[in-house]
Motif scaffolding. Structure first.
Motif: not given
Length: 78
Positions: A37-41
């Motif tokens: 999820e952090d890849d899109y933050e």
């Protein structure tokens, strides 16, 4: 493997596209490539810039997500 190369106007390769099935096979062999999820933050600095711009905009000009989708469907015949 059917690889597609994307080039800029000068002929320099800027990206590579591979079929999703093959990407999934590569990811299964290399767990460090798994998306999180952090890849899109967005970074906090980018969020602050967006918040500032949104605050300075006239809210009356905004449309709902539903209206935006409807306009895109109409425009592109989706």
């Amino acid at each position: 493997m059917k690889i597609q190369y994307i080039s800029d106007s000068h002929g320099n390769t800027t990206a590579v596209v591979i079929p999703i099935d093959e990407w999934n096979q590569i990811k299964s062999k290399h767990k460090d490539l798994e998306e999180t999820e952090d890849d899109y933050e967005l970074p906090d600095a980018a969020k602050a810039i967006l918040d500032e711009r949104i605050a300075s905009e006239n809210k009356a000009d905004f449309i709902s997500v539903e209206d935006a989708h409807a306009q895109l469907r109409k425009k592109y015949g989706l």
